[in-house]
Design a protein around this motif. Structure first.
Motif, PDB file in Angstrom:
ATOM      1  N   TYR A  92       0.800  -1.330   0.042  1.00 27.00           N
ATOM      2  CA  TYR A  92      -0.307   0.299  -0.301  1.00 27.00           C
ATOM      3  C   TYR A  92       1.129   1.050  -0.122  1.00 27.00           C
ATOM      4  N   GLU A  93       0.229   2.315  -1.133  1.00 26.35           N
ATOM      5  CA  GLU A  93       1.151   3.393  -0.943  1.00 26.35           C
ATOM      6  C   GLU A  93       0.935   4.616   0.852  1.00 26.35           C
ATOM      7  N   ILE A  94       1.995   5.217   0.960  1.00 22.64           N
ATOM      8  CA  ILE A  94       1.954   6.461   1.558  1.00 22.64           C
ATOM      9  C   ILE A  94       2.049   7.582   0.620  1.00 22.64           C
ATOM     10  N   PRO A  95       0.959   8.128   0.403  1.00 19.11           N
ATOM     11  CA  PRO A  95       1.204   9.369  -0.167  1.00 19.11           C
ATOM     12  C   PRO A  95       2.885  10.400   0.242  1.00 19.11           C
ATOM     13  N   GLY A  96       3.443  10.505  -0.689  1.00 19.01           N
ATOM     14  CA  GLY A  96       4.954  11.202  -0.989  1.00 19.01           C
ATOM     15  C   GLY A  96       5.667  10.327  -0.233  1.00 19.01           C
ATOM     16  N   THR A  97       5.475   9.161  -0.273  1.00 22.52           N
ATOM     17  CA  THR A  97       7.301   8.402   0.742  1.00 22.52           C
ATOM     18  C   THR A  97       7.679   7.678   0.334  1.00 22.52           C
ATOM     19  N   GLY A  98       6.630   6.361   0.258  1.00 18.30           N
ATOM     20  CA  GLY A  98       6.914   5.430  -0.204  1.00 18.30           C
ATOM     21  C   GLY A  98       5.755   4.124  -0.795  1.00 18.30           C
TER      22      GLY A  98
END
Length: 116
Positions: A92-98
């Motif tokens: 799952y994406e952590i927005p702007g992080t990875g």
């Protein structure tokens, strides 16, 4: 060269209590002033790896997970399953992080994957 450990995550039954415990025990500055109340740990040192302390619940079990840096979390999880492990949390994406994911090794140990 192998992949390094990139992050640690401590999940606690009472995150606020854990923030205070680890701050006093190790002298960490823990900033949980964010929408998730996730305690970002600042150890005050350039040594070691970064990490945080969060609240258990909603599928998050109390415990400690180390996140290993990988190029492709999805491909790594496929490899995990071929080796006898199982996916616990799909990427799952952590927005702007990875991108993060968690698997269990054949003994049930929880290990995270971190893709930038």
């Amino acid at each position: 060269m192998g992949q390094p450990v990139a992050w640690f995550d401590i999940t606690a039954k009472d995150a606020a209590k854990a923030h205070k415990f680890y701050a006093e025990l190790f002298g960490w500055n823990i900033d949980a002033n964010n929408p998730m109340n996730y305690g970002m740990v600042d150890t005050g040192s350039s040594e070691g790896i970064p990490g945080g302390i969060g609240q258990a619940g909603n599928g998050n079990q109390p415990g400690i997970v180390l996140y290993v840096a990988v190029q492709d979390a999805k491909a790594s999880l496929e490899h995990v399953e071929r080796l006898g492990g199982k996916t616990e949390v799909p990427p799952y994406e952590i927005p702007g992080t990875g991108v993060m994911a968690v698997f269990q090794d054949p003994d049930g140990n929880r290990v995270g994957l971190w893709q930038r």
